[in-house]
Design an enzyme around this catalytic site. Sequence first.
Site, PDB file in Angstrom:
ATOM      1  N   GLN A  29      51.333 -34.225  37.253  1.00  0.00           N
ATOM      2  CA  GLN A  29      50.150 -33.798  38.055  1.00  0.00           C
ATOM      3  C   GLN A  29      49.627 -32.544  37.697  1.00  0.00           C
ATOM      4  OE1 GLN A  29      50.044 -32.065  42.183  1.00  0.00           O
ATOM      5  NE2 GLN A  29      48.860 -33.894  42.787  1.00  0.00           N
ATOM      6  N   ARG A  79      43.576 -36.947  42.668  1.00  0.00           N
ATOM      7  CA  ARG A  79      43.854 -36.960  43.864  1.00  0.00           C
ATOM      8  C   ARG A  79      43.001 -36.172  44.801  1.00  0.00           C
ATOM      9  NH1 ARG A  79      49.692 -35.398  47.196  1.00  0.00           N
ATOM     10  NH2 ARG A  79      49.825 -37.792  47.562  1.00  0.00           N
ATOM     11  N   TYR A  85      42.783 -26.406  46.571  1.00  0.00           N
ATOM     12  CA  TYR A  85      42.974 -25.774  45.147  1.00  0.00           C
ATOM     13  C   TYR A  85      41.535 -25.838  44.411  1.00  0.00           C
ATOM     14  CZ  TYR A  85      47.727 -25.969  47.004  1.00  0.00           C
ATOM     15  OH  TYR A  85      48.903 -25.647  47.810  1.00  0.00           O
ATOM     16  N   GLY A 128      56.407 -39.488  50.855  1.00  0.00           N
ATOM     17  CA  GLY A 128      56.794 -38.135  50.270  1.00  0.00           C
ATOM     18  C   GLY A 128      58.044 -37.586  50.792  1.00  0.00           C
ATOM     19  N   ARG A 129      57.971 -37.018  52.313  1.00  0.00           N
ATOM     20  CA  ARG A 129      59.288 -36.778  52.541  1.00  0.00           C
ATOM     21  C   ARG A 129      60.448 -37.866  52.839  1.00  0.00           C
ATOM     22  NH1 ARG A 129      55.147 -34.313  55.491  1.00  0.00           N
ATOM     23  NH2 ARG A 129      55.257 -31.870  55.575  1.00  0.00           N
TER      24      ARG A 129
END
Length: 375
Positions: free
Chosen positions: A101, A235, A188, A331-332
């Site tokens: 990424q 993404r 971002y 994810g987690r």
Amino acid sequence: MNTDSLFEPLQLGRHTLNNRVVLPPLTRSRSTQPGNIANALMATYYQQRAGAGLMVTEGTQIEPRGQGYAWTPGIYSPEQIEGWRKVTDAVHAQGNIIFAQLWHVGRVSHTSLQPDGAAPVAPSAIAANNVKVFIETGPGSGILAEPSMPRALTTAEVKELVQLYAQAARNALSAGFDGVELHCANGYLVNQFISEHSNQRDDEYGGSLHNRLRFLREIVAAVAEVVGADRLGVRFAPLFASTEEDRVYMGLVETDPHNTYIEAIKVLEEAGIAYLSIAEADWDNAPELSDDFRREVRQTFSGRIIYAGRYTVERGVKTLAAGLGDLIAFGRPFIANPDLPQRIANGWPLNPVDPATMYGGTAEGYTDYPVYQAE
């Protein structure tokens, strides 16, 4: 519950995936210092999770100015490329596919993280709000801090950044990655260009939505030329505000997020990229994406679609069954369960995540989570 749909093979661009379970980008801040270099511990971490059909690395900054958090890895120096080679070799030894990424935080940074203590760079000189950055205060220690006031990039600098993304993609191939994902989400740099709130430029990169999407369009084209569109993913994190509190998230929620992101996805469709990854808001009481939006995403984009964000196995299976997505990222659960695909397939219980060891530190809470063993 029948989870067979999560374990069907899938063609993703030029790659054949063994299953539909994705390890999404997860910042863990374990790179070697100085130099923000991927290391053997990180290689072990990714190798442990190589049961995923597709793996995407944590965000890796494309240049020194792209860093917004202490100890995150980069992919712009020879040492960083060699460090990432350890990771790709470890994953490929397990027969898996891993994408890098590519990340630039833009204004979500602090002068202490910037070369020579300079101001972070951004589309416009507007500070990020409702977000913190993590800065180092000593070896292995740090604090959360407010982002510094950024300075606006010149038009020439924006064009140079497009080429920095292309160079980062070349570096990723040199490091052995199977493809790259562009981080265009979560407030971002690319997201900052797209947003009408953070982009108040009066040149070709600002003003109309078409102009605000120009940076995205140029980066996608430049990177696709390097790696091939069939080895490129993007993404996004569309956020639909249900309250005024939601609306101030990083100051980026659009007046018309539906149209903004459908138009952005049209850019990806025109480029013919391999996949679109949609990261849904994952905090408590966050507004969910509507089925109408998801259906329009599917109608607009002909590549593969990944969904992530608070997904349970049941919700993932339903999303696949509805034809709205092709892959589901966890994810987690993947942080705490290196053998997550096997646990899903067999209905085994999951390890809980230790929030105290999420960012920075050692092997604790990183590579020491156990695989399942029947009692």
